[in-house]
Scaffold this active site. Sequence first.
Site, short mmCIF file in Angstrom:
data_model
loop_
_atom_site.label_atom_id
_atom_site.label_comp_id
_atom_site.label_asym_id
_atom_site.label_seq_id
_atom_site.Cartn_x
_atom_site.Cartn_y
_atom_site.Cartn_z
N GLY A 196 -3.39 -3.47 5.45
CA GLY A 196 -2.48 -2.75 4.58
C GLY A 196 -1.04 -3.07 4.89
O GLY A 196 -0.74 -3.62 5.95
N PRO A 198 2.91 -2.81 5.99
CA PRO A 198 3.49 -2.17 7.18
C PRO A 198 3.88 -0.72 6.89
O PRO A 198 4.34 -0.42 5.78
CB PRO A 198 4.75 -2.99 7.47
CG PRO A 198 4.68 -4.19 6.61
CD PRO A 198 3.69 -3.97 5.55
N THR A 200 1.98 1.93 6.70
CA THR A 200 1.03 2.78 5.98
C THR A 200 0.15 3.58 6.93
O THR A 200 -0.74 4.29 6.48
CB THR A 200 0.14 1.94 5.05
OG1 THR A 200 -0.30 0.78 5.75
CG2 THR A 200 0.90 1.51 3.81
N GLY A 201 0.35 3.43 8.22
CA GLY A 201 -0.37 4.27 9.16
C GLY A 201 -1.61 3.64 9.78
O GLY A 201 -2.51 4.35 10.20
N HIS A 418 0.23 -0.71 -19.47
CA HIS A 418 -0.16 -2.09 -19.21
C HIS A 418 -1.48 -2.16 -18.43
O HIS A 418 -2.42 -2.83 -18.83
CB HIS A 418 0.96 -2.79 -18.44
CG HIS A 418 0.70 -4.22 -18.10
ND1 HIS A 418 1.32 -5.27 -18.73
CD2 HIS A 418 -0.14 -4.78 -17.19
CE1 HIS A 418 0.88 -6.40 -18.23
NE2 HIS A 418 -0.01 -6.14 -17.27
N GLU A 419 -1.53 -1.42 -17.34
CA GLU A 419 -2.74 -1.47 -16.51
C GLU A 419 -3.94 -0.88 -17.25
O GLU A 419 -5.06 -1.39 -17.12
CB GLU A 419 -2.51 -0.74 -15.18
CG GLU A 419 -1.46 -1.39 -14.28
CD GLU A 419 -1.71 -2.87 -14.01
OE1 GLU A 419 -2.88 -3.29 -13.98
OE2 GLU A 419 -0.72 -3.61 -13.85
N HIS A 422 -5.54 -3.49 -19.47
CA HIS A 422 -6.49 -4.33 -18.73
C HIS A 422 -7.80 -3.57 -18.51
O HIS A 422 -8.89 -4.10 -18.73
CB HIS A 422 -5.94 -4.67 -17.33
CG HIS A 422 -4.82 -5.67 -17.32
ND1 HIS A 422 -4.91 -6.89 -17.92
CD2 HIS A 422 -3.59 -5.61 -16.73
CE1 HIS A 422 -3.78 -7.56 -17.71
NE2 HIS A 422 -2.95 -6.80 -17.01
N ASP A 495 -0.21 -12.66 -16.16
CA ASP A 495 -1.37 -12.59 -17.05
C ASP A 495 -1.38 -13.78 -18.00
O ASP A 495 -2.41 -14.40 -18.24
CB ASP A 495 -1.33 -11.28 -17.85
CG ASP A 495 -1.41 -10.05 -16.95
OD1 ASP A 495 -1.94 -10.17 -15.84
OD2 ASP A 495 -0.93 -8.99 -17.39
P1 ADP Z 1 1.40 0.61 10.52
O1 ADP Z 1 0.69 0.45 11.82
O2 ADP Z 1 0.48 0.58 9.34
O3 ADP Z 1 2.56 -0.30 10.33
P2 ADP Z 1 2.10 3.10 11.68
O4 ADP Z 1 0.77 3.64 12.03
O5 ADP Z 1 2.86 2.48 12.79
O6 ADP Z 1 2.00 2.08 10.49
O7 ADP Z 1 2.94 4.25 10.99
C1 ADP Z 1 4.27 4.49 11.31
C2 ADP Z 1 4.57 5.96 11.21
O8 ADP Z 1 4.53 6.41 9.87
C3 ADP Z 1 3.56 6.82 11.94
O9 ADP Z 1 3.90 6.94 13.27
C4 ADP Z 1 3.67 8.13 11.21
O10 ADP Z 1 4.73 8.90 11.68
C5 ADP Z 1 4.00 7.71 9.80
N1 ADP Z 1 2.82 7.69 8.94
C6 ADP Z 1 2.33 6.63 8.28
N2 ADP Z 1 1.25 6.97 7.56
C7 ADP Z 1 1.03 8.27 7.79
C8 ADP Z 1 0.04 9.20 7.33
N3 ADP Z 1 -0.92 8.86 6.50
N4 ADP Z 1 0.12 10.47 7.78
C9 ADP Z 1 1.10 10.83 8.62
N5 ADP Z 1 2.04 10.01 9.09
C10 ADP Z 1 2.04 8.75 8.67
ZN ZN Z 2 -1.17 -7.37 -16.14
#
Ligand code: ADP
Ligand code: ZN
Length: 597
Positions: A196, A198, A200-201, A418-419, A422, A495
Amino acid sequence: MNDQRGFRFPWFALILVVLLYGFMAFTMRGSSEEAITAQGIEQLVESPEKIDSVLVIASEANATGSVHIKTGNGISYTASLADTGAFTEKLDSKNIDYSVRVSSGFRLGDYMPYIVMLIMFMVILRVMTGGKAGGQMMNFGKSRARLAIRTELTMNDVAGMAEEKGELQEIVEFLRNPKSFVEMGARIPKGVILVGPPGTGKTLLAKAVAGEAGVPFFSISGSDFVEMYVGVGAARVRDMFEEAKKNAPCIIFIDEIDAVARRRGTGLGGSHDEREQTLNQMLVEMDGFSQSQGIIVMAATNRVDILDPAIMRPGRFDRKVVVSKPDVAARESILKLHSKNKHLAGDVDLKRVAQTTAGYTGADLENLLNEAAISAVMEKKAQIDQTDINDAFIKTGIGKEKRSKVISERDKKITAYHETGHAILFHLLEDVGPVHIISIIPTGEGAAGYTMPLPDKDDTFITKQQLKHMMMAAMGGRIAEELICEDVTTGASQDIKQVTNIARSMVMQYGMSDKIGMINCNEEGDDVFLGYDIAHNKSYSDEMLSLIDSEVRALVDECYRAAKEMIIAHKEVLEKSCALLLEKEKITGEEFAALFN
Ligand code: ADP
Ligand code: ZN
Ligand code: MG
């Protein structure tokens, strides 16, 4: 593969030190003092007028010692003496002044080169091991992940991500009680790869799995290996697995795995060998332990496309969990979670904030709240109010325009239509997969949204009808825009490219046009799907070229008409789906299919 265990002698560092020492010794002696033989000394004292000063160093224990003579032209000489007494008598006889020092045997100066050498050896060692192993030579090559952490984080610290958490639940159960899984003969994946964008947790999720299961968490980042010397990365990987086996059940987490596991033979940069060795060692280790040992290797990457396919093989990272940017509901719960320990004023509506932050990741949202808190403190307020949030919004929104652009309502609406365009065709046409997910959350790669089909067939050959259906589905986006909005946008360029490529391949390569028949007009034999330039095709007559053009056009027109008819016939689905998308930003195949009833 190197099978040496434990301490590995850093030959590289040793050689470097010896060379440096040699160089130093040479330059030091050469410039300040020259060693000569006893005969040389005899000769020197024969001509006292040349001598500036003489220092005799006599040993306390015996008659031996050394002499240091400075001459008028600035050059100094030194020699060792077998009998200092005899030598001073000789100096007396020549009337040469001298001073005598009695040496206790130990002189720091004598050992200086060795001390310097040792210090340099340690410094180099430190540089090579990234600063952690400095001095402790026996620890050389030990992984930085040696110290596992115990994390307190649980799944409750991860907001949203219901699906992802669900997928990882069995891993948690397994780590809690590996035995019962083994006894039941259940096979659990050895490796899970989190993919995923950067922020996104992914790291958070991996830690939460460890915390939830109550097992140690070993972590190392792929980028740590990049600056290492050959052999070190592989040694670290080996040590880490060894340590993990002792602490099982546990999790090994490899962050940024793309830094080591890039497709072999691609990419630039010097430390190729090192990366390959590290990767190979990782694969060997993963193949080497059995599931019953209770180790789960988790890895994270934002580029799954560049990974070496070898790591995805069964028995390695055979489970992939996609961590995508949060939808509006997930954003709201992330905001709620991160504002728990912050004082929010009554006018802050987190739902509203969530709605205006399409494309923000969890990390972005956390950052947003943090900026708001800073702004509130700066203004000496007791609580964070909506103006602070707005300030933070501008700060983070503008600062990161590229990565998480704030999407206007108009753009969102166009994307939704648009989506859906599709999606309707994917749903209705039998030769292209049913819809899996429709999303209007912008992706990291710059797309405003996406419709993901889930092909239910796995055929080798693609039929003519299937190609036509693919073209129709690709046209759906633009057609929906035409039907709803007064104007069309530039959003359909990819597309259009796809449609053109398919049509050309059908005519020029697959013999699917009746007028041209089974003639390959594709000179170089390259795949037209990959973007073939018709202008380079010179060996055909002008008539042939215009025939190709007209056949391609006929195919495209035919598909366009058919596709448009289908979307017009399902206009109410188009409206309903668009409304649903604007509300939820991401809808599943089932939710979409339900709209057809
Ligand atoms: P990645 O490893 O995907 O780059 P991280 O895990 O390091 O992302 O996320 C960075 C920070 O963003 C986490 O420490 C948290 O504070 C916050 N964060 C990201 N996604 C979530 C989530 N789903 N719920 C709560 N906090 C989140
Ligand atoms: Zn399209
Ligand atoms: Mg991370």
